[in-house]
Design an enzyme around this catalytic site. Structure first.
Site, mmCIF file in Angstrom:
data_model
loop_
_atom_site.group_PDB
_atom_site.id
_atom_site.type_symbol
_atom_site.label_atom_id
_atom_site.label_comp_id
_atom_site.label_asym_id
_atom_site.label_seq_id
_atom_site.Cartn_x
_atom_site.Cartn_y
_atom_site.Cartn_z
ATOM 1 N N ARG A 73 0.846 -1.183 0.000
ATOM 2 C CA ARG A 73 0.000 0.000 0.000
ATOM 3 C C ARG A 73 0.885 1.238 0.000
ATOM 4 O O ARG A 73 2.002 1.216 0.491
ATOM 5 C CB ARG A 73 -0.850 0.014 1.263
ATOM 6 C CG ARG A 73 -1.982 -0.989 1.185
ATOM 7 C CD ARG A 73 -2.961 -0.711 2.292
ATOM 8 N NE ARG A 73 -3.212 -1.937 3.036
ATOM 9 C CZ ARG A 73 -3.606 -1.981 4.294
ATOM 10 N NH1 ARG A 73 -3.758 -0.848 4.978
ATOM 11 N NH2 ARG A 73 -3.842 -3.125 4.888
ATOM 12 N N GLY A 103 -5.291 -3.982 -9.890
ATOM 13 C CA GLY A 103 -6.742 -3.854 -9.962
ATOM 14 C C GLY A 103 -7.171 -2.418 -10.199
ATOM 15 O O GLY A 103 -6.364 -1.540 -10.540
ATOM 16 N N ASP A 104 -8.450 -2.214 -10.016
ATOM 17 C CA ASP A 104 -9.072 -0.921 -10.186
ATOM 18 C C ASP A 104 -8.304 0.267 -9.613
ATOM 19 O O ASP A 104 -7.961 1.214 -10.324
ATOM 20 C CB ASP A 104 -10.409 -0.978 -9.453
ATOM 21 C CG ASP A 104 -11.534 -0.620 -10.365
ATOM 22 O OD1 ASP A 104 -11.607 -1.245 -11.438
ATOM 23 O OD2 ASP A 104 -12.292 0.308 -10.018
ATOM 24 N N THR A 127 -6.244 -8.924 -10.965
ATOM 25 C CA THR A 127 -7.123 -9.077 -9.804
ATOM 26 C C THR A 127 -7.941 -10.341 -9.992
ATOM 27 O O THR A 127 -8.304 -10.677 -11.111
ATOM 28 C CB THR A 127 -8.083 -7.871 -9.641
ATOM 29 O OG1 THR A 127 -9.164 -8.255 -8.783
ATOM 30 C CG2 THR A 127 -8.671 -7.439 -10.968
ATOM 31 N N ASP A 129 -10.916 -10.756 -9.051
ATOM 32 C CA ASP A 129 -12.350 -10.469 -9.002
ATOM 33 C C ASP A 129 -13.028 -10.438 -10.369
ATOM 34 O O ASP A 129 -14.250 -10.461 -10.455
ATOM 35 C CB ASP A 129 -12.603 -9.133 -8.295
ATOM 36 C CG ASP A 129 -12.343 -9.218 -6.809
ATOM 37 O OD1 ASP A 129 -12.156 -10.336 -6.300
ATOM 38 O OD2 ASP A 129 -12.305 -8.168 -6.150
ATOM 39 N N ASP A 131 -13.431 -7.910 -12.409
ATOM 40 C CA ASP A 131 -14.376 -6.789 -12.312
ATOM 41 C C ASP A 131 -13.912 -5.563 -13.092
ATOM 42 O O ASP A 131 -14.340 -4.449 -12.791
ATOM 43 C CB ASP A 131 -14.583 -6.434 -10.846
ATOM 44 C CG ASP A 131 -13.291 -5.988 -10.168
ATOM 45 O OD1 ASP A 131 -12.216 -6.101 -10.796
ATOM 46 O OD2 ASP A 131 -13.343 -5.527 -9.023
ATOM 47 N N LYS A 213 -37.884 -33.742 0.844
ATOM 48 C CA LYS A 213 -37.897 -34.644 -0.316
ATOM 49 C C LYS A 213 -36.661 -35.541 -0.392
ATOM 50 O O LYS A 213 -36.477 -36.252 -1.365
ATOM 51 C CB LYS A 213 -38.010 -33.829 -1.598
ATOM 52 C CG LYS A 213 -39.378 -33.201 -1.807
ATOM 53 C CD LYS A 213 -39.513 -32.645 -3.225
ATOM 54 C CE LYS A 213 -40.783 -31.824 -3.387
ATOM 55 N NZ LYS A 213 -40.617 -30.727 -4.337
ATOM 56 N N GLU A 224 -18.790 -11.935 -1.116
ATOM 57 C CA GLU A 224 -18.746 -11.122 0.109
ATOM 58 C C GLU A 224 -19.573 -9.844 -0.034
ATOM 59 O O GLU A 224 -20.133 -9.344 0.937
ATOM 60 C CB GLU A 224 -17.299 -10.799 0.512
ATOM 61 C CG GLU A 224 -16.503 -10.114 -0.578
ATOM 62 C CD GLU A 224 -15.031 -9.854 -0.199
ATOM 63 O OE1 GLU A 224 -14.682 -9.820 0.987
ATOM 64 O OE2 GLU A 224 -14.232 -9.672 -1.143
ATOM 65 N N ARG A 245 -23.288 -25.019 8.338
ATOM 66 C CA ARG A 245 -21.898 -24.660 8.610
ATOM 67 C C ARG A 245 -21.459 -23.585 7.638
ATOM 68 O O ARG A 245 -21.889 -23.579 6.478
ATOM 69 C CB ARG A 245 -20.982 -25.873 8.432
ATOM 70 C CG ARG A 245 -21.091 -26.923 9.510
ATOM 71 C CD ARG A 245 -20.570 -26.426 10.858
ATOM 72 N NE ARG A 245 -20.598 -27.474 11.874
ATOM 73 C CZ ARG A 245 -21.691 -27.882 12.522
ATOM 74 N NH1 ARG A 245 -22.858 -27.306 12.274
ATOM 75 N NH2 ARG A 245 -21.615 -28.830 13.421
ATOM 76 N N HIS A 251 -8.010 -15.322 2.119
ATOM 77 C CA HIS A 251 -6.880 -15.039 1.231
ATOM 78 C C HIS A 251 -6.329 -16.247 0.494
ATOM 79 O O HIS A 251 -5.494 -16.087 -0.395
ATOM 80 C CB HIS A 251 -5.783 -14.349 2.028
ATOM 81 C CG HIS A 251 -6.061 -12.897 2.168
ATOM 82 N ND1 HIS A 251 -7.074 -12.423 2.963
ATOM 83 C CD2 HIS A 251 -5.517 -11.823 1.556
ATOM 84 C CE1 HIS A 251 -7.110 -11.104 2.867
ATOM 85 N NE2 HIS A 251 -6.191 -10.725 2.021
ATOM 86 N N ILE A 252 -6.785 -17.435 0.865
ATOM 87 C CA ILE A 252 -6.361 -18.619 0.116
ATOM 88 C C ILE A 252 -6.712 -18.460 -1.366
ATOM 89 O O ILE A 252 -5.979 -18.930 -2.236
ATOM 90 C CB ILE A 252 -7.045 -19.870 0.705
ATOM 91 C CG1 ILE A 252 -6.494 -20.122 2.107
ATOM 92 C CG2 ILE A 252 -6.844 -21.073 -0.182
ATOM 93 C CD1 ILE A 252 -7.341 -21.063 2.918
ATOM 94 N N GLN A 253 -7.815 -17.768 -1.640
ATOM 95 C CA GLN A 253 -8.243 -17.548 -3.026
ATOM 96 C C GLN A 253 -7.234 -16.769 -3.855
ATOM 97 O O GLN A 253 -7.264 -16.814 -5.075
ATOM 98 C CB GLN A 253 -9.575 -16.788 -3.041
ATOM 99 C CG GLN A 253 -10.710 -17.570 -2.438
ATOM 100 C CD GLN A 253 -11.915 -16.690 -2.120
ATOM 101 O OE1 GLN A 253 -12.715 -16.388 -2.980
ATOM 102 N NE2 GLN A 253 -12.029 -16.270 -0.873
ATOM 103 N N ARG A 254 -6.368 -16.031 -3.194
ATOM 104 C CA ARG A 254 -5.392 -15.217 -3.913
ATOM 105 C C ARG A 254 -4.144 -15.977 -4.324
ATOM 106 O O ARG A 254 -3.372 -15.510 -5.157
ATOM 107 C CB ARG A 254 -4.919 -14.067 -2.998
ATOM 108 C CG ARG A 254 -5.909 -12.985 -2.784
ATOM 109 C CD ARG A 254 -5.556 -11.799 -3.681
ATOM 110 N NE ARG A 254 -6.567 -10.786 -3.591
ATOM 111 C CZ ARG A 254 -6.597 -9.833 -2.660
ATOM 112 N NH1 ARG A 254 -5.647 -9.763 -1.756
ATOM 113 N NH2 ARG A 254 -7.559 -8.956 -2.653
#
Lengths: 320, 320, 320, 320
Positions: A73, A103-104, A127, A129, A131, A213, A224, A245, A251-254
């Site tokens: 950052r 990203g954006d 990114t 996302d 997006d 059924k 999110e 559940r 952050h594993i997705q990254r």
């Protein structure tokens, strides 16, 4: 034609950023152009943490997740003074153009630098996302979606053993692409995205009905941006009394080694970005649309909101 | 509008065939149309191994490799008598249209049935080779490419430890797509495809040169249509005296849980195939081109040869 | 020698339960003994949801996560009346012995049934927590640990890109085995387990120090029994001002295709359990200790607390 | 107590060698002892390709396959003159002991060096074959077995779709451990190992029988020491006329990120090796037996032949 360019990665990392940076570097060298790597994004540019790159500096990285250049950052970059200092650090080294992968927010920062200093800037959408306006694809989205379906496979085992409702929260603050695509792929019964209204009470009623059924388990994928997985799970548990559940992937997705699509497309985008930058073009972002690499106006890319593919939304309804 | 259709998978299996069949079934049921599943391809049709399907018959299969309907070779199908018997078995049950999921040969067999009997036929390209004309994509090719790069990751570990040359033979008798895409993604130094000439002596000379300069290992990806991995490896070993190992991936490339792309696209193609068939269309194959589902004339699809994307060939050169 | 036995899975599911149940079934059939499968644990026993099994009923399940027999909570089982009804449902069918695969609580329920009715009971430790006294191993713990290190690999990518602190909460309410083993394997800087005191302030000070010296990222693995990942992450973020992210793996740890170790050991344990039960033994649990299958007194297994291997605790200190 | 030691990896690489080397280095540093890394095995020792190691030199490698130290063949090491030169290169740097990580041949070479020069030597069994006498375990065998069952999962998909016989050849020239364990785990119908006679005609007859009864596919796992997969497959195809496919996994079995077991045990073995060496012990190999680290006489380890666990052989029979 430019003689020297630089490349940085910025914002949240995504799988394929390394492939993109590698393609920028190798294309520049192939064209006989100098290329610098900047470590730690805009922050590194302000700190002059940069080095001229050789072909071997990008060996053995195409298969790695994250970004070997690092990212960080940077508050100072948000000020005109900060950006002017960045510009100076580039020109001091004879660097005539900059490729920004991010990203954006990162692309927005790049667009300001270009506007204020006139230095050529080319962006790449990095990114998970998916997006970025004007592109069907952003670097990392395919790997992230595959990471999610691996998780769904594991959750399905345990859900099926216990006849449970599983709520899985995935990334996507403004954009439901990841949730929608992984939900379709994972055979989710419900997919909640920020782009579409949903009625949780109605969903709960349907769930109760389905269990009566004989349904063995129910999977809900939530972006999110469409609500907190935790809260939605709690609501369902209370309303339906079903064993529920919640899993929040986080952050594993990254991370993870990039998929074939992310490696190949990131390479193609990186090649085109380098070629365009070297030829003196500026204020464009390279994306992927209609099955090929396209260039998008940088201003348009950061100022328009991408719309979720209605075909996917329809498909999700038909298949379940 | 048709009232009853059937679906079968034929030829070599590929990951995503289940997702496609599931989409055909669910779309038909969504449209209020009866749908039959035929087990074991054309052979099963001749043996009347078929059953009417319910939504739950395709539960829990989207994530599975292979094909739950099975597939088999069938010599009798190659005769007009065989096909006429198949037609009878369909009409006996009131089935008015057939969806065939398979590769080149399977689609060819379908086109003959349509020509001879007039029964509506819609095809879907199910093969890992990505070699169907008119489509950028065939069901299973993305998963297969990802399986190959997993193997490359493992081979790289051991190649790097030993400073070896690794020759990896992958599938693709007439088409180098898998080799090219996985080679680019895996950072291969050389990619040999049937569509392009190569000079093995020159390659050997370059290898020797690279090792002198300190290269740690070299990876060669060969499409089976471009030569035998075993023979190429032996030639390299003798000519360069470098420690060379050969790996032939074989049928592992056909298996595995399908990737997100293969699940989503197979689902989209299956949906469109069902809708088209129900509406009475015939003699078309659904593929994916320019970022969307397209319909291709069945005759064209089986009679034209697909060309390898020159952008990929160029990319492979620039990046290494 | 018994003529007919039954098997059920109970409590939280774990990868390898299917391999264990399969071995019980196949061993019984090999020995010429009838074997029943009970669906949905003790609940299914009370509901008489059970069937006699053939060899093919356990085909194609050794590689599956979860449990094909299902599991469920059952309040009625906690009463003597409930257990007496369960006993009746067994004897009604001529079933003379029961094999229970599950964790602590499930084995406790089994021990009561045996005490009250005298029916022979043999237990198998099925839980990912590896917390059963007398055994170095419980069915599923190896797969769960490997799932965690896959997650760590992904988190490391993104942590390294951002110079972050990552806090990963893993399962283990009373037992730090999973955290300890996956922390050692994942190269975690800190591993917090319920069995050991820790000083979070001291840890924070060390982190600050390490970052000053150039450390790129820090990984903390927390067993849920040692504190909430969320709270620990927040504390670290506030105290160190380092960019900190928390990941809570949740139920993903329970799923997935079992590893080689979990398949082989579960098979061995299942075989021994069936043989012992058939020969009329009772009130024992089969575990794995000192490199081989051992039998443990059921009463001891459920009434003693397992201690974390001090060698592992020491190893974690030396290596980091 | 020694003041300075060195570590090298030799022979075929195996997953976990990095974890072992890391543990040797970190333990030595923890004990205040200097530690050198030798690149490229005995060859590197002769070429003086070695460097003193710091803790950070082994950061971020525990999760990597292969060996970061590299390995190579070395003819000169087979002569007393070669070994004497290696000894000189060690003593020149004040190195007083050597840790060798490798298979049978590498440990043999180490034992000669110790005999001829008296320098303390400690070995670690680094090979995927699990064929070192006195140890139930060798570094890498668990990862290799898991790689094989991943392949089996993929092959099963396609085998089941086509009703095929699949013959899978795996590593193991003298030892059937990998074939046996992965065959049990993968649910193979037949497992052929060098330690046991088999009758291929009888197997073919059984296969024909099983297909008649409706079996969907048959999997045969062959250790390379028990015959060529290619030849066995051809024999089966001719004799049974069943559709048969052969897969030879090759060097893929050597690669990949090590499993939890391989990381943890390699770390334990590395720690014990360093401690023993530092304390002046010599001519021992550390292995794993009866659930714990054991030391084995180096001479015994290289001169005895390991026997395949008869319990596993029996288990394979009962379960299928």
């Amino acid at each position: 034609m430019l003689k020297s360019i630089a490349v940085l990665t910025s914002g949240g990392d995504s799988p394929g950023m390394n492939a993109a940076a590698r393609a920028v570097v190798r294309t520049a060298l192939y064209e006989g152009v100098k290329v610098w790597g900047i470590r730690g994004g805009y922050h590194g540019l302000l700190e002059e943490d940069m080095f001229e790159m050789k072909s071997r500096d990008v060996s053995d990285i195409i298969q790695r997740g994250g970004t070997f250049l690092g990212t960080a950052r940077c508050k100072r970059w948000k000020t005109p003074e900060g950006r002017m200092m960045g510009y100076k650090h580039l020109t001091d080294r004879g660097i005539e153009g900059l490729c920004v992968i991010g990203g954006d927010g990162s692309l927005r920062g790049a667009s300001l630098l270009s506007k204020e200093t006139g230095i050529p800037i080319v962006g790449l959408p990095g990114t998970i996302d998916n997006d970025v306006w004007g592109s069907d694809y952003t670097i990392g989205c395919d790997t992230a979606a595959n990471t999610i379906i691996d998780a769904i496979n594991k959750l399905r085992d345990t859900a099926s053993a216990h006849r449970r409702v599983i709520v899985l929260e995935v990334m996507g603050r403004n954009c439901g692409w990841l949730a929608l695509v992984s939900g379709i792929s994972g055979g989710a019964e419900y997919i909640l995205v920020p782009e579409e209204e949903y009625n949780l009470d109605e969903i709960c009623d349907n769930m109760t009905e389905a269990y009566k059924k004989g349904k063995r388990y129910i999977l809900v994928v939530v972006a999110e941006g469409a609500g907190s997985g935790q809260e939605i799970g709690q609501y369902i548990a209370e309303k339906t009394q079903l064993d529920t559940r919640v899993s929040v992937l986080g952050h594993i997705q990254r991370g993870g080694s990039p998929s074939v699509i992310d490696r190949v497309r990131a390479s193609q985008l990186g090649e085109q970005a380098a070629l365009a930058l070297i030829s003196g073009l500026s204020d464009i972002v390279f994306g992927y649309s209609k099955g090929r690499v396209v260039s998008i106006d940088l201003h348009d890319a950061v100022n328009n909101k991408k719309i979720l593919d209605p075909d996917y939304l329809h498909l999700a309804k038909v298949l379940f």
